[in-house]
Design a protein around this motif. Sequence first.
Motif, PDB file in Angstrom:
ATOM      1  N   SER A 137      -0.381  -6.613  26.660  1.00 40.22           N
ATOM      2  CA  SER A 137      -0.672  -6.746  28.087  1.00 40.22           C
ATOM      3  C   SER A 137      -0.117  -5.574  28.889  1.00 40.22           C
ATOM      4  O   SER A 137      -0.640  -5.231  29.956  1.00 40.22           O
ATOM      5  CB  SER A 137      -0.093  -8.063  28.624  1.00 40.22           C
ATOM      6  OG  SER A 137       1.330  -8.032  28.577  1.00 40.22           O
ATOM      7  N   GLU A 138       0.939  -4.953  28.379  1.00 39.75           N
ATOM      8  CA  GLU A 138       1.582  -3.866  29.133  1.00 39.75           C
ATOM      9  C   GLU A 138       0.819  -2.552  29.046  1.00 39.75           C
ATOM     10  O   GLU A 138       0.883  -1.727  29.966  1.00 39.75           O
ATOM     11  CB  GLU A 138       3.015  -3.656  28.619  1.00 39.75           C
ATOM     12  CG  GLU A 138       4.010  -4.703  29.065  1.00 39.75           C
ATOM     13  CD  GLU A 138       4.226  -4.681  30.563  1.00 39.75           C
ATOM     14  OE1 GLU A 138       4.679  -3.664  31.107  1.00 39.75           O
ATOM     15  OE2 GLU A 138       3.910  -5.705  31.204  1.00 39.75           O
ATOM     16  N   ILE A 151      13.390 -14.590  31.162  1.00 34.26           N
ATOM     17  CA  ILE A 151      12.125 -13.861  31.161  1.00 34.26           C
ATOM     18  C   ILE A 151      11.497 -13.898  32.555  1.00 34.26           C
ATOM     19  O   ILE A 151      10.957 -12.887  33.053  1.00 34.26           O
ATOM     20  CB  ILE A 151      11.157 -14.455  30.120  1.00 34.26           C
ATOM     21  CG1 ILE A 151      11.705 -14.262  28.705  1.00 34.26           C
ATOM     22  CG2 ILE A 151       9.779 -13.836  30.250  1.00 34.26           C
ATOM     23  CD1 ILE A 151      11.856 -12.807  28.300  1.00 34.26           C
ATOM     24  N   LYS A 152      11.570 -15.051  33.194  1.00 33.96           N
ATOM     25  CA  LYS A 152      11.003 -15.184  34.534  1.00 33.96           C
ATOM     26  C   LYS A 152      11.692 -14.238  35.516  1.00 33.96           C
ATOM     27  O   LYS A 152      11.027 -13.576  36.334  1.00 33.96           O
ATOM     28  CB  LYS A 152      11.161 -16.638  35.007  1.00 33.96           C
ATOM     29  CG  LYS A 152      10.554 -16.909  36.370  1.00 33.96           C
ATOM     30  CD  LYS A 152      10.724 -18.380  36.747  1.00 33.96           C
ATOM     31  CE  LYS A 152      10.134 -18.661  38.132  1.00 33.96           C
ATOM     32  NZ  LYS A 152      10.319 -20.095  38.499  1.00 33.96           N
ATOM     33  N   ILE A 194      12.402  -6.931  29.144  1.00 35.73           N
ATOM     34  CA  ILE A 194      11.606  -8.078  28.658  1.00 35.73           C
ATOM     35  C   ILE A 194      11.279  -7.877  27.186  1.00 35.73           C
ATOM     36  O   ILE A 194      11.443  -8.794  26.362  1.00 35.73           O
ATOM     37  CB  ILE A 194      10.309  -8.230  29.478  1.00 35.73           C
ATOM     38  CG1 ILE A 194      10.635  -8.605  30.937  1.00 35.73           C
ATOM     39  CG2 ILE A 194       9.411  -9.290  28.858  1.00 35.73           C
ATOM     40  CD1 ILE A 194       9.425  -8.615  31.842  1.00 35.73           C
ATOM     41  N   LYS A 218      10.647 -10.629  34.757  1.00 33.40           N
ATOM     42  CA  LYS A 218       9.270 -10.359  35.202  1.00 33.40           C
ATOM     43  C   LYS A 218       9.207 -10.175  36.711  1.00 33.40           C
ATOM     44  O   LYS A 218       8.404  -9.389  37.213  1.00 33.40           O
ATOM     45  CB  LYS A 218       8.355 -11.498  34.766  1.00 33.40           C
ATOM     46  CG  LYS A 218       8.015 -11.469  33.278  1.00 33.40           C
ATOM     47  CD  LYS A 218       7.031 -12.575  32.897  1.00 33.40           C
ATOM     48  CE  LYS A 218       6.631 -12.462  31.436  1.00 33.40           C
ATOM     49  NZ  LYS A 218       5.677 -13.521  31.031  1.00 33.40           N
ATOM     50  N   SER A 219      10.075 -10.897  37.411  1.00 30.98           N
ATOM     51  CA  SER A 219      10.080 -10.761  38.877  1.00 30.98           C
ATOM     52  C   SER A 219      10.516  -9.373  39.304  1.00 30.98           C
ATOM     53  O   SER A 219      10.166  -8.903  40.389  1.00 30.98           O
ATOM     54  CB  SER A 219      10.986 -11.815  39.505  1.00 30.98           C
ATOM     55  OG  SER A 219      12.349 -11.539  39.223  1.00 30.98           O
ATOM     56  N   PHE A 269       2.901  -9.578  24.715  1.00 33.43           N
ATOM     57  CA  PHE A 269       3.455  -8.850  25.865  1.00 33.43           C
ATOM     58  C   PHE A 269       3.126  -7.363  25.772  1.00 33.43           C
ATOM     59  O   PHE A 269       2.697  -6.745  26.763  1.00 33.43           O
ATOM     60  CB  PHE A 269       4.966  -9.060  25.921  1.00 33.43           C
ATOM     61  CG  PHE A 269       5.637  -8.279  27.007  1.00 33.43           C
ATOM     62  CD1 PHE A 269       5.500  -8.648  28.351  1.00 33.43           C
ATOM     63  CD2 PHE A 269       6.378  -7.146  26.722  1.00 33.43           C
ATOM     64  CE1 PHE A 269       6.097  -7.913  29.360  1.00 33.43           C
ATOM     65  CE2 PHE A 269       6.981  -6.405  27.726  1.00 33.43           C
ATOM     66  CZ  PHE A 269       6.844  -6.793  29.054  1.00 33.43           C
ATOM     67  N   GLY A 299       9.917  -6.746  37.265  1.00 35.82           N
ATOM     68  CA  GLY A 299       8.998  -5.799  36.626  1.00 35.82           C
ATOM     69  C   GLY A 299       9.672  -4.924  35.594  1.00 35.82           C
ATOM     70  O   GLY A 299       9.205  -3.807  35.328  1.00 35.82           O
ATOM     71  N   ASP A 300      10.743  -5.402  34.979  1.00 41.72           N
ATOM     72  CA  ASP A 300      11.487  -4.588  34.015  1.00 41.72           C
ATOM     73  C   ASP A 300      10.943  -4.840  32.609  1.00 41.72           C
ATOM     74  O   ASP A 300      11.468  -5.659  31.844  1.00 41.72           O
ATOM     75  CB  ASP A 300      12.981  -4.940  34.087  1.00 41.72           C
ATOM     76  CG  ASP A 300      13.852  -3.894  33.423  1.00 41.72           C
ATOM     77  OD1 ASP A 300      13.361  -3.222  32.503  1.00 41.72           O
ATOM     78  OD2 ASP A 300      15.027  -3.763  33.825  1.00 41.72           O
ATOM     79  N   SER A 301       9.886  -4.129  32.250  1.00 41.76           N
ATOM     80  CA  SER A 301       9.224  -4.357  30.965  1.00 41.76           C
ATOM     81  C   SER A 301      10.116  -3.970  29.784  1.00 41.76           C
ATOM     82  O   SER A 301      10.012  -4.565  28.700  1.00 41.76           O
ATOM     83  CB  SER A 301       7.913  -3.574  30.908  1.00 41.76           C
ATOM     84  OG  SER A 301       8.146  -2.193  31.126  1.00 41.76           O
ATOM     85  N   SER A 352      20.335  -8.212  33.350  1.00 41.53           N
ATOM     86  CA  SER A 352      19.261  -7.634  34.163  1.00 41.53           C
ATOM     87  C   SER A 352      19.637  -6.242  34.654  1.00 41.53           C
ATOM     88  O   SER A 352      18.777  -5.369  34.808  1.00 41.53           O
ATOM     89  CB  SER A 352      18.952  -8.547  35.361  1.00 41.53           C
ATOM     90  OG  SER A 352      18.498  -9.808  34.929  1.00 41.53           O
TER      91      SER A 352
END
Length: 565
Positions: A466-467, A435-436, A447, A439-440, A463, A442-444, A408
């Motif tokens: 959606s981004e 992944i969870k 991900i 996402k918490s 994904f 916000g590191d696209s 991370s």
Amino acid sequence: MQKLWLKDFDQKIAPAMSEAAWKLHNDGKVRGLREVEKHMWVGQVQPEISLSYEVETVITPHKISAFTCECWQEGRRMMCVHVAAVLLQVRQFLEQKNLEKQLKEEVKDEPLAGRFTVTTVLSEVEPANLLEFVRDYARRDKDFSLALKTWFAAGEDDSEKHFLQLLDSVLPKNLTAKAFPDKDFRRLRHVLDELEKQLESAKSIGNFFAVFNLASSILLKINPLMEQIGETRRDFLLPVVENSWTQIQSFEPELLSPELRERQWKFAFEAAENGLFPKEMQRSLISWVAAQSKKYDEITDLFFRSPQPVPVFVLVLYLASLDRRGMEKAGIRVLDDFSKSPEAIHECLVQLFYLNCHNALTLLGEHFLEQNIFHAGHRRELEDLLLLTAEKTGDKKRMLKGYRHRFSRSGSFEMLRKMKEIAGKSWDKEFQNLIKELKSTGDSQKIAAVLSDSGDLDVLAEFLASEKNLPLLQKYESKFLGERHDWLKNQYFEMFEVYLSEHFGRPANAVLKDILQGLVVKNEVKMAVELIQKVVAAFPDRSSLAEDLAEIFPKHRRKAVMAGR
């Protein structure tokens, strides 16, 4: 400096200096003359009882090449009376040596009735006369006096008092660098060298009392000096005290008498209580003291009677002792009292790591990381230490957690590889947890990297769609240029529309131009052309858009390309 001949130098210097030098020489004021290296002579000149100067001179082989004296002030180069007196002594010694050599040559063919040796003297001399000689010589020669005391310091009563007195005799009363001239430090070094030889000798024959007395005396007298002297001198003394402590702590308990075991414990405990050891040795001291299972009550008593705030050294000692007896949970209550001093808690946790207190570090580290009391640097360091501890102990659950945090932070695929390796068959579950967590935050970017690495293009495509992130789509476009060609083209067009609706002018055109140029480089000319045509049609009022985007092609092809030919 003009070089003088040793044989007649006294005739080349000032008459007054020559006369004064002869007087010092004839009165026996030159002592301890020795050739420390080939051609290099050192001697002491003591014009008064309370005054002594060390002289060094180099004679190669009959010329005086260099000299110096402790009486000199900075910048001086001319000979002083003390140098002259030492040179007279050297000349006398060399003349005597040459004379003896000549006599040996004269009688070498004659049979010897016997030799007059030291053994002969000691066997014939009266004890009282020998004692008188030793006393007199020791008064006149400091080096002989020191060697005599060092040799016989052990005494007959197996106590350490003579070692302590010996070290006191070569240590300044005021422990500062200014109060410790080089000549006195050289004497201390000589004494320590001799004591270490005695220590090794006592160890080799299993004389544990002598080893303890020697080592503890060195530690008691030298450790307080460590923080008062310069770095160079400290570098010499540190290995000496480290070796002394190593000898004490390495005793095998079953070989020691109850009395010596108690003295060993008392010495180490008082050293811990009084902060006697230098910082480089404190972990070793804590580790040994905390491991003495029968002494936990004394360690606990030391902790509770220490003045507040408790010194970190004592705090770490108590925490380490709790870990040794399986009571690491009690450490939480102890450190909770220091919650307003996160620096102290951080230092304790770092020390517990190096002391291999794995259980205490894991429990306390995780507890206080959850409190969010550390700044970013300390937090990251503690997370790394917890991961290293998990690796040492083989704690897979905490290893996964640590690798997840590291990924991370850094996005390192090495951490991702380790996670897969440790997770094994449970990787799917761990993958979802990762992944969870990403996402918490916000590191696209990370991900997308994880999804790309998984090989599941459906999930990655979902994904990216959606981004609505153009640079991110461009980074992974190569994965979709085959069977998902149309999906990629549609995504680019949708994102181009969104982008141009929010950005205007030629800077916005340049962003699209860069992406389209990348497609052309990858031989996706048709897709680039189709995207240009659709975008231009969608934004007819942007007069410069078609012209700017067409620049990705050579001039002679622009019209044909834009016409679809």
